[in-house]
Design a protein around this motif. Sequence first.
Motif, short mmCIF file in Angstrom:
data_model
loop_
_atom_site.label_atom_id
_atom_site.label_comp_id
_atom_site.label_asym_id
_atom_site.label_seq_id
_atom_site.Cartn_x
_atom_site.Cartn_y
_atom_site.Cartn_z
N UNK A 199 1.19 -1.32 -0.09
CA UNK A 199 0.28 0.16 -0.29
C UNK A 199 0.76 1.46 -0.15
N UNK A 200 0.97 2.06 -0.99
CA UNK A 200 1.35 3.43 -0.38
C UNK A 200 0.46 4.84 0.07
N UNK A 201 0.96 4.87 1.15
CA UNK A 201 -0.36 6.02 1.73
C UNK A 201 0.57 7.62 1.63
N UNK A 202 -0.13 7.93 0.53
CA UNK A 202 0.43 9.24 0.38
C UNK A 202 -0.11 10.62 1.02
N UNK A 203 -0.93 10.89 2.33
CA UNK A 203 -1.41 10.75 3.53
C UNK A 203 -1.37 10.43 5.09
N UNK A 204 -0.64 10.81 5.87
CA UNK A 204 -1.00 10.03 6.57
C UNK A 204 -1.80 10.29 7.45
N UNK A 205 -3.39 10.58 7.26
CA UNK A 205 -4.76 11.04 7.30
C UNK A 205 -4.79 9.19 7.04
N UNK A 206 -4.30 8.92 5.43
CA UNK A 206 -5.23 7.40 5.08
C UNK A 206 -4.52 6.53 6.10
N UNK A 207 -3.47 6.39 7.03
CA UNK A 207 -2.92 5.41 7.30
C UNK A 207 -4.31 4.11 8.48
N UNK A 208 -5.36 4.74 8.75
CA UNK A 208 -5.83 3.49 9.93
C UNK A 208 -6.96 3.37 8.77
N UNK A 209 -7.14 3.90 7.70
CA UNK A 209 -8.28 3.21 6.61
C UNK A 209 -7.00 1.92 6.25
N UNK A 210 -6.27 2.02 6.05
CA UNK A 210 -5.80 1.01 4.76
C UNK A 210 -5.23 0.24 5.90
#
Length: 423
Positions: A199-210
């Motif tokens: 997974x590529x997480x562009x923005x830290x805010x997506x860490x939880x979701x992914x």
Amino acid sequence: MTFSARPDRTYIRSTYRSNRFVLAEITAPAVRSERVRPPVRLAFVIDRSGSMSGAKLRLAKLAVEESLARLHPTDEFSIVVYDEAIDVVFPSAPATSDARRAALARLAEIEPRGSTNLGEGWLRGCEQVALALSAEGVNRCLLLTDGLANVGMTDPEELARHAGELRARGVTTTTFGVGEDFDERLLQAMADAGGGHFYFIRDATAIQDLVTSEVGETLEVVAREVTIELTAPDGVVVESLSPFPTETRGSRTTVAVGDLVAEQRLQVVLRLNFPFGRIGDSTGMLITLSDREGVFGREAAKIGWEYADNHTNDDQRRDREVDRAVARIFASQARQEATARNRAGDYRGAREAIVGVARRIREYAGRDPELRAMVAELDRETEVLAEPMAEMSRKEMYFRSSNLARMRTVEGKATRAEDQPTR
């Protein structure tokens, strides 16, 4: 659940070695209401180097907290953090309420510091999973980082080789790269060899979701160690264009698809190279789908081809669905090569990689709207790649291409039966 296989064309040339493509399509079964979920064994391996300070480490901790809340006491988990040093924050234990509370309390005390010993941190997490290996369930190490492996084991080939060896022992690896400073090729190679996902997480805010999404998929695995086996006549060379580990022994080629989640839809593109033959002669192959627990039974499909003259070969009808799947794979490969060349400053080579595959698809696109749209998109990308790109843009293009080849969504999640592949 369904399984099918179909060729792009049914005639092959007699006077030289023809290439033909086969599209194998799998749809995994839904979760049965009476199903008792097999246990999972998870290790959360979190980068705590200095660059993880602030929102990234805070949200990674929240992702672990949300993930643990989904586990049952029959599951087990561990938490490992690393910089240049490795700490087992919480060793592998059943996911009871008391264990989860104790683990999260210890995790809350972790602060960012130091460099990035990615290899040793990841191996320590895999070790924790191996200590409590479940023969019936899924055993997975989840590695999250925002930086390069710059301490300890740093060689990409060595890390990928270890991931493959661990997969053979029953421990799979999923990787998460945050921001623009990690090596996406390394993390993708580890996930591919390790039987997990990248997974590529562009923005830290997506860490939880992914992270929680990957844990959710792990809990929904309905078929483990799925493989496609192809039995071909002597002289036929078989290779998988889809990026799954492939092994050939004699007349049999095995493609290791990995674990499938409920209602997951997957396409595997195969390329066959045929030997010379006499006009009118026929040849064929058997394609069999199987998995560790026999969820699919032994689904099988037979495909045949006939040797014919050049005129018959030139006039034969094409299966456009197979053409589209093949084009998506070739476009994905070209984009990944182009982003690597762009990063290296070879802008002409980056552009030519895209131009070449666009030309190739255009030759057989005809009036097919989806193939023509692929070509148009590739044409637009040629100028973007012909000059320096921002690192985040390169990573986004690489990740989108990676997902396309593996038939996952733009976020990297499993494609379900109701979803459609994108270009």
